[in-house]
Scaffold this active site. Structure first.
Site, PDB file in Angstrom:
ATOM      1  N   CYS A  87      73.839 -22.378  -4.327  1.00 17.58           N
ATOM      2  CA  CYS A  87      74.937 -22.273  -3.520  1.00 17.58           C
ATOM      3  C   CYS A  87      74.428 -22.192  -2.042  1.00 17.58           C
ATOM      4  O   CYS A  87      74.078 -23.401  -1.537  1.00 17.58           O
ATOM      5  CB  CYS A  87      75.606 -20.751  -3.789  1.00 17.58           C
ATOM      6  SG  CYS A  87      77.268 -20.913  -3.129  1.00 17.58           S
ATOM      7  N   HIS A 115      76.338 -20.578 -10.042  1.00 21.31           N
ATOM      8  CA  HIS A 115      75.995 -19.165 -10.131  1.00 21.31           C
ATOM      9  C   HIS A 115      76.757 -18.559 -11.370  1.00 21.31           C
ATOM     10  O   HIS A 115      77.275 -19.342 -12.463  1.00 21.31           O
ATOM     11  CB  HIS A 115      75.946 -18.291  -8.983  1.00 21.31           C
ATOM     12  CG  HIS A 115      77.426 -18.057  -8.468  1.00 21.31           C
ATOM     13  ND1 HIS A 115      78.231 -18.798  -7.505  1.00 21.31           N
ATOM     14  CD2 HIS A 115      78.528 -17.048  -8.845  1.00 21.31           C
ATOM     15  CE1 HIS A 115      79.589 -18.294  -7.397  1.00 21.31           C
ATOM     16  NE2 HIS A 115      79.544 -17.200  -8.095  1.00 21.31           N
TER      17      HIS A 115
END
Lengths: 454, 246
Positions: free
Chosen positions: B93, B193
């Site tokens: 991310c 994630h």
């Protein structure tokens, strides 16, 4: 004219929905009203002679509101959203159904708060804390804080703003404001040794340097000071001192207020509930409640549903502690750690919208202190496997772990493993808690929440 | 063997359960008799990336990301050299974005990145949020990778850049190209994630094997049973198929 017609229509929907047995029918009429005429909320709020108090926070808003209901219930007829329907539509529903009320007591979702604040012209706004929570739904902490900041800047100067001084981001919202009450803990003996793994707001709101903590109590809440620019926790108007935590039963503390000091025994465990009691105290003071009524209300309080609830199940007990984000779950763990970890624990993870679809937050919770004491761990809910991975990768023995996704089966298994006279510890996410409670209702163990009185 | 791991900015970039990924590396290495030696690297601390077998960079909120971005950008040349020489790397991310060439905000401001991944990220007006399922080819080993994404940035790969995976369900890099992440040698950048590794053990082992090779081993890892991992993967993949990309 328009208001009358539409509100009676909405009220009818509420009756129909409740009659159809759809979970208390709590938000359907409000949803309808909110859809046809959002401005009706303004008018519904304006008819309350004692005004409206709003309570928001990532954690503790339901408990704080319930404490306030207990304190204020004798003095006011309340329009209180005790079902937890805290979005704009839920607020509209509550205002709609409480025709004879004189004070609005509304728990409001963090994201919905600015809109509700703008519409109801609150007499008091109480802001508790901001923790990372359901990032898929709320976005980042800073984003919520920015929305709150804008809403507060539009707040009438005659409205009272109550803030938690121990949360840097929240305390800063009241910076320079005259009509404000700031509360916090003042007992460094109870400080944690360091910030928790998932601590938020560790960096100065002014200059970005890491804060130094004279005491960190819950997550990033505490007595902070920036060594670079000097930004620090403001002076406390309402504080708790000489705090004694009594295992899973209660906490006692000196409640220090501008109206005097009193010793309070709060029948709830955990330091986070002392924060909730301080929020309720400051908010009640802003509504002109006398200190003795505040103390009586706090001492007579019983937990908001699912937050810390004991349910009798025959010769055993079910102890429910809601977990919904890292900060709240850490406090649930700490409460069990200090009050006694039940031999068997049931942890349930769902990923519906109200729980957050992103389940990664379970890795930010410090569950580890439970490991040495829990003999048996049952993981349940729609994402039970993720919980199983969370625990086994952290070193919990797979032979002491059972994966039972179905909640009913998991509850039965948990109770079977619990010795007679003992308690099964249950840590569910929000919708898992509702499901578990529904199971308890269907077995006649508890009453549904909409039949409960404060 | 001893596997040397550098965890960049653990106090700043830790929002999407990054410690779950570290825990997976640690345990899966230990089960095969290897030990992880993890060094947390703070902004300003000295770091020689080439002396590590594996580098991990997590995700953060905007504020924390902005606080570490200049520090990471300065380390770009050293990181590129380390990856050229075989150091494995996983960036998730925010860490993925910061390792690109640059990040352009909505106000037009541009933040330089470390330049490890040949890509640029531009802020979009709507966050891309939801479950994701990817089809991934790791040097001939094909697998699906399941996770969760939540990003405002639209990441645009340079022509010829290698994506980490192809999107089966979900948004991916930019919501349009059906590409997700980026790969350079044994360095992987991704938006996924969840955390990423517990439910994707094949990927975890691939990265560990590359780290072992860098440490001087043969990169062989004894297979594990992975029953819970597979179960979690199936549920997560099902979520992506039923509700990803919406």
């Amino acid at each position: 004219m328009r208001l009358t017609v539409e509100t009676s229509a909405a009220r009818l929907v509420g009756r129909v929905s409740r009659a159809a047995g759809r979970g208390g029918g709590t938000t359907l009429p409000g949803k309808l009203l909110w859809k046809v005429d959002p401005a009706a909320m303004d008018a519904l709020a304006a008819r309350l002679p004692a005004g409206v108090a709003l309570v928001s926070a990532t954690n503790g808003k339901t408990t704080t509101s319930a404490m306030l209901a207990r304190i204020l219930g004798g003095r006011f007829q309340l329009a209180w959203n005790n079902s937890g329907a805290n979005l704009a539509s839920g607020v509209a529903s509550t205002l709609l159904s409480a025709r004879s009320a004189d004070l609005g007591l509304l728990e409001v979702d963090e994201f919905a708060l600015p809109e509700v604040m703008r519409r109801v012209e609150p007499r008091v706004v109480s802001l508790g804390n901001l923790f990372r929570d359901q990032l898929d739904r709320y976005g980042e902490l800073e984003h919520i804080a920015e929305r709150w900041r804008e809403a507060v800047s539009d707040l009438s100067p005659t409205s009272m703003l109550v803030v938690n001084a121990d949360d840097p981001l929240v305390a800063d919202l009241a910076d320079g404001r005259v009509r404000a009450l700031r509360y916090g803990l003042d007992d460094p003996r109870l400080a944690r040794s360091g910030l928790q793994h998932a601590a938020d707001s560790k960096y100065c709101v002014r200059c970005g340097s890491p804060y130094e903590y004279a005491a960190a109590y819950v997550g990033h809440l505490g007595d902070y000071r920036c060594p670079a620019c000097g930004h620090a926790r403001p002076q406390l108007d309402v504080a708790a001192r000489s705090i004694e935590l009594e295992a899973l039963d209660a906490s006692a503390f000196d409640l220090v207020t501008p109206a005097g000091t009193a010793r309070v025994r709060l029948p709830l465990p955990g330091l986070y509930n002392v924060y909730n009691a301080l929020a309720a105290t400051a908010t009640a003071l802003a509504l002109d409640a006398p200190l003795d009524e505040i103390v009586a209300g706090l001492e007579g309080f019983t937990a908001a549903f699912g937050r810390f609830e004991r349910i009798e199940a025959g010769d055993r007990q079910i102890l429910i502690l809601l977990i919904k984000n890292p900060a709240g779950a850490n406090e649930a763990v700490r409460t069990l750690e200090e009050g006694g970890v039940p031999e068997t624990l049931l942890i349930a993870l769902n990923d519906r919208i109200a729980d957050g679809r992103d389940v990664s937050w379970i890795w930010d919770v410090d569950f580890e202190p439970l490991f040495p004491k829990a003999q048996r761990l049952i993981v349940s809910g729609e994402r039970a496997a993720e919980l199983a991975l969370r625990f086994t990768y952290a070193g919990f023995s797979p032979t002491q772990l059972e994966v039972i996704p179905d909640l009913r089966e998991a509850l039965d298994r948990g109770l079977a493993l619990t010795p007679v006279g003992g308690a099964l510890g249950v840590l569910p996410t929000y919708t898992a808690m509702l499901d578990l409670r529904a199971i308890a209702v269907s077995r006649g163990l508890v009453r549904p929440f909409w039949e409960e009185t404060p | 063997m001893r596997i040397r791991v550098a965890h960049l900015y653990p106090d700043y970039l830790n929002i999407y359960a990054d410690r779950g990924n570290i825990a997976v590396f640690e345990r899966r290495a230990a089960l095969r008799g290897h030990a992880l030696e993890i060094t947390g690297v703070a902004p300003g601390a000295s770091l020689d990336p080439s002396s590590f077998d594996l580098i991990y960079v997590g995700g953060g909120q905007d504020r924390e990301q902005a606080l570490v971005a200049p520090d990471l950008a300065e380390r770009g040349q050293l990181l590129r050299t380390a990856v050229d020489e075989g150091t494995a790397l996983l960036a998730v991310c925010g860490g993925y974005q910061l390792l690109g060439r640059s990040y352009r905000g909505r106000d037009g401001s541009s933040m330089p990145g470390a330049g490890l991944f040949p890509l640029e990220t531009v802020a979009g007006d709507r966050r891309l949020i939801g479950d994701v399922l990817l089809d991934v080819d790791l040097d001939g080993c094909t697998t699906t990778v399941a996770g969760f994404e939540n990003h405002a940035g639209r990441t645009l790969l340079d022509p010829g850049a290698v994506p980490f995976g192809r999107v089966l369900a979900g948004h991916g890099n930019d919501g349009a190209s059906r590409l997700e992440g980026c790969r350079v040698a044994a360095a992987i950048g991704t938006y996924l994630h969840g955390p990423l590794l517990p439910r994707n053990p094949v990927l975890a082992d691939w990265l560990l094997a590359r780290a072992l090779e860098h440490a001087g081993g043969d990169g062989y890892l004894e297979p594990l049973a992975d029953e819970l991992e597979r179960l979690a993967h199936v549920v997560s993949a099902g979520r992506a198929r039923s509700r990803g990309g919406r």
